[in-house]
Design an enzyme around this catalytic site. Sequence first.
Site, PDB file in Angstrom:
ATOM      1  N   ALA A 230      12.423  -5.973  14.205  1.00  0.00           N
ATOM      2  CA  ALA A 230      13.334  -6.993  13.677  1.00  0.00           C
ATOM      3  C   ALA A 230      12.733  -7.623  12.436  1.00  0.00           C
ATOM      4  O   ALA A 230      11.512  -7.706  12.280  1.00  0.00           O
ATOM      5  CB  ALA A 230      13.616  -8.067  14.729  1.00  0.00           C
ATOM      6  N   ASP A 231      13.609  -8.061  11.556  1.00  0.00           N
ATOM      7  CA  ASP A 231      13.150  -8.764  10.363  1.00  0.00           C
ATOM      8  C   ASP A 231      14.242  -9.721   9.900  1.00  0.00           C
ATOM      9  O   ASP A 231      15.425  -9.533  10.212  1.00  0.00           O
ATOM     10  CB  ASP A 231      12.791  -7.794   9.239  1.00  0.00           C
ATOM     11  CG  ASP A 231      11.970  -8.472   8.156  1.00  0.00           C
ATOM     12  OD1 ASP A 231      10.751  -8.632   8.363  1.00  0.00           O
ATOM     13  OD2 ASP A 231      12.538  -8.880   7.128  1.00  0.00           O
TER      14      ASP A 231
END
Length: 210
Positions: free
Chosen positions: A86-87
Site C-alpha cells: 500500500a502507498d
Amino acid sequence: MNEPLAETVPVILASASRIRSRILANSGIKHTCITSSVDEDEIKDRMKKDGAGVESVATALAEAKAREVAGKLIAGDQTDALVIGADQILECDGRWFDKPLDRKTAAETLRALRGRAHRLKSAVAVFQGEECIWRYLETPVLTMRNFSDGFLENYLEISGPDILESVGAYRLEGSGLQLFSHINGDYFTILGLPLLALLEFLRETDVLAG
C-alpha cells in the site's frame, strides 16, 4: 454457519506501518508484517521526471512493495501467500507532499494545506507469487479549515512525533480531526488502507468466508 473471517492462505503486509497493521488486525485479518526494502524515493522521483501522474506513482509504489516482499517469499518456496502493498501520496494543487522529517517541516506542511482542499491518492496492490492479482486506488478529498498560528503550535505540541508518520502531518484518529472543515472519503482509506475494497476482494477470491 460460516466463520466470518477464516483465512485460507497466509496474508502478508509488505509494510512497517503500525496503522495499516492495526487496521488489518482490527478487521480480523490475521497477517504477518514483512517490511519492503524498495527505494520509494527513487521510484517516485524517476516516475515524476518521466511525467507520470500521482495516481500512477502511488499504484506503482504499492505494487513495488508487494512485489519485492513476494520475491522474498518465492525465494523461500512460499508462493501461495497473498502479499499486500500500500502507498499514499498527498497532492494539493499539483504539489506532492512527503512525510515530514521533523516538527519544523510538519508545521510547513500544515501551513501549506491550511484553508485548502487536498487529495490523498491511496493505492493498494496484492501479489501472489510473481503475479499482481489485484490493484485498487481511492482518492479521499479533505479540506483544512483556516486555523490560527496559535492553534497550529498547540496542535504540534500535543500531537507529538506520531504525526511524522503521516504525509499530511495529521492523524484523524486523534486531535488531527480538528484541523478539518470537510472530509469526503472513507476513514480507513484516509488512514492509509482502502480496507472495504480489500475485504471485498478477499471475499471474492474465497480468502475470507462470505
